[in-house]
Design an enzyme around this catalytic site. Structure first.
Site, PDB file in Angstrom:
ATOM      1  N   HIS A 124      16.260 -45.273 -30.593  1.00  0.00           N
ATOM      2  CA  HIS A 124      15.630 -46.568 -30.905  1.00  0.00           C
ATOM      3  C   HIS A 124      15.126 -46.605 -32.355  1.00  0.00           C
ATOM      4  O   HIS A 124      15.230 -47.620 -33.032  1.00  0.00           O
ATOM      5  CB  HIS A 124      14.458 -46.844 -29.958  1.00  0.00           C
ATOM      6  CG  HIS A 124      14.886 -47.132 -28.546  1.00  0.00           C
ATOM      7  ND1 HIS A 124      15.871 -48.048 -28.239  1.00  0.00           N
ATOM      8  CD2 HIS A 124      14.454 -46.639 -27.360  1.00  0.00           C
ATOM      9  CE1 HIS A 124      16.033 -48.104 -26.926  1.00  0.00           C
ATOM     10  NE2 HIS A 124      15.179 -47.247 -26.371  1.00  0.00           N
TER      11      HIS A 124
ATOM     12  N   THR B 111      13.976 -42.251 -27.728  1.00  0.00           N
ATOM     13  CA  THR B 111      13.118 -42.846 -28.760  1.00  0.00           C
ATOM     14  C   THR B 111      13.739 -42.655 -30.145  1.00  0.00           C
ATOM     15  O   THR B 111      13.681 -43.552 -30.984  1.00  0.00           O
ATOM     16  CB  THR B 111      11.713 -42.206 -28.711  1.00  0.00           C
ATOM     17  OG1 THR B 111      11.194 -42.378 -27.397  1.00  0.00           O
ATOM     18  CG2 THR B 111      10.763 -42.847 -29.704  1.00  0.00           C
TER      19      THR B 111
HETATM   20 ZN   LIG Z   1      10.722 -38.555 -26.230  1.00  0.00          ZN
END
Ligand SMILES: [Zn+2]
Ligand SMILES: [Zn+2]
Length: 342
Positions: A47, A44
Site C-alpha cells: 500500500h 502495508t
Molecule cells: Zn505489517
C-alpha cells in the site's frame, strides 16, 4: 565518521532506493541495536509503494516492520536484553504514559511511532528499537518462521476479540499471508466449517493447505449464496483481511454474528442501510495492530502449532526489496522475505 550500512529507503511516490546510510547508534539509554536476520514484506508495504499510496509513509524512511534479529548493542538502562539475544520487534513503539497506554492499549497510544513507516525499519542491515518493543524469541526457530511474530501478534489481537469455539463457522475474506494465518489459527481453535474467499487461484490452493474446508472465488461465484449453502444461516464470524469487505461480511454472517475488520485500505468507502446491522444484531469489530499480544505470538511460534514453512515463497536479498513488494502486490507470493545481510 559514522559507520555505514545498506538499506531500502522509501523516496515517496512509489520509489524505493537501496542506499548507503548511517548505521543506527544508541541515542537513548533504553535503545537496542538489532542486526536484522530477515524482515518480511507486509501488505502495508504494498500500500505504501502504490501510486497513489493506500497507506502514507514518510519519504526518507527505511521501510520494513516484520523483523527478527540479534541484539548487537544495548543502551545503559536496558535490563531485559543483552548482546546476542535474538528478538522480534513490535514496530509500533508506544509512549507508555498516555491515557491509552495506561489502559493497557499500547496499540492505540496517542504518540505511536511506527517503524518502517515513520521511523527507520528492517529492510536494512541494522535497526534501532526501544527495549520495551523487543521480545526475545528462541534461537532454535528458523529466522523465516520467527519473522511471522509481528503479523501473528496483530492477528492474535483480533482473534482475542472473537470468542471462537469448536464447530463455530468462519468466513475469512482474503488469503494473503494474514488470511492464511487466520485460517490456521481458526483451525487450531476448532472452527468448522472455515470458508475462505479469495480471487487469486494460487492463494485459494494455499488456503486449502492451511485448513480451509471450502474456498471460493468471490469474483465468479456468489459468496452470500455459497455461505448460506454451507451453513444454513450464515457464518458465526466473518473476518475481513482485505480492508474493504465489511458489507460482504455483514451479508455473510448469521443474525447475531460478528464481523472482524482487520485489513486496512485507506481508499475503501462504503454505503449501505444501517438497519442491516441493527435488526440482525450484527457486531462490527475493528482491530488494530498488536495489543500486548507479542508474548502470545512468540509462544505460538515456539510451540510449532502452525505449519508456516509452506507459506514461504520468496527469500530475497536487500537489492530485490522493490521486486519483492511487487511480487506480493501482484498476488504471486505469500511470505516474501528480505535478507539484508546476505
Ligand atoms: Zn505489517
Ligand atoms: Zn501512549
Amino acid at each position: 565518521m559514522s559507520e555505514k550500512m545498506r538499506a531500502a529507503v522509501f523516496e515517496g511516490n512509489g520509489v524505493l532506493e537501496i542506499k548507503e546510510v548511517d548505521k543506527p547508534v544508541i541515542t537513548k539509554p533504553d535503545d537496542v541495536i538489532v542486526e536484522v536476520e530477515t524482515c518480511s514484506i507486509c501488505g502495508t508495504d504494498v500500500h505504501i509503494m502504490s501510486v497513489p499510496p493506500g497507506y502514507i509513509a514518510a519519504p526518507g524512511t527505511i521501510l520494513g516492520h516484520e523483523l527478527v534479529g540479534k541484539v548487537v548493542e544495548v543502551g545503559d538502562r536496558v535490563t531485559s536484553l543483552k548482546v546476542g539475544d535474538r528478538v522480534v520487534t513490535n514496530p509500533n513503539d508506544y509512549c507508555g504514559v498516555c491515557k491509552y497506554c495506561q489502559k493497557n492499549l499500547p496499540n492505540l497510544c496517542e504518540h505511536i511511532i511506527p517503524m518502517g513507516i515513520e521511523a527507520d525499519g528492517g529492510f536494512a542491515e541494522y535497526v534501532r528499537v526501544s527495549e520495551k518493543v523487543a521480545h526475545k524469541i528462541s534461537d532454535d526457530l528458523p529466522a523465516e518462521i520467527a519473522a511471522f511474530a509481528e503479523p501473528l501478534a496483530c492477528l492474535i489481537n483480533g482473534v482475542n476479540k472473537i470468542p471462537v469455539k469448536p464447530a463455530d463457522s468462519v468466513l475469512v475474506m482474503g488469503a494473503g499471508v494474514i488470511g492464511l494465518l487466520f485460517t490456521q489459527i481458526m483451525k487450531a481453535c476448532g472452527a468448522s466449517p472455515i470458508i475462505v474467499s479469495e480471487p487469486a487461484p494460487m492463494r485459494r490452493e494455499f488456503a486449502k493447505k492451511c485448513g480451509a474446508d471450502f474456498v471460493i472465488d468471490p469474483f465468479t461465484e456468489n459468496l452470500e449464496e455459497f455461505v448460506l449453502d454451507k451453513t444454513g444461516i450464515g457464518v458465526d464470524y466473518a473476518i475481513d483481511v482485505v480492508g474493504s469487505q465489511m458489507w460482504t461480511g455483514i451479508k455473510a454472517v448469521r443474525k447475531g454474528g460478528k464481523v472482524l475488520l482487520f485489513g486496512f485500505d485507506g481508499k475503501a468507502k462504503l454505503s449501505f442501510e444501517q438497519y442491516h446491522i441493527t435488526n440482525r444484531e450484527i457486531s462490527i469489530l475493528g482491530t488494530w495492530l498488536a495489543n500486548a499480544s507479542f508474548p502470545q505470538a512468540v509462544k505460538i511460534l515456539e510451540s510449532g502449532m502452525l505449519n508456516l514453512e509452506p507459506l514461504i515463497t520468496h527469500k530475497l536479498p536487500l537489492e530485490k526489496t522493490a521486486e519483492g513488494i511487487e511480487i506480493l502486490g501482484k498476488g504471486e507470493g505469500i511470505e516474501v522475505l528480505i535478507y539484508p545481510n546476505l
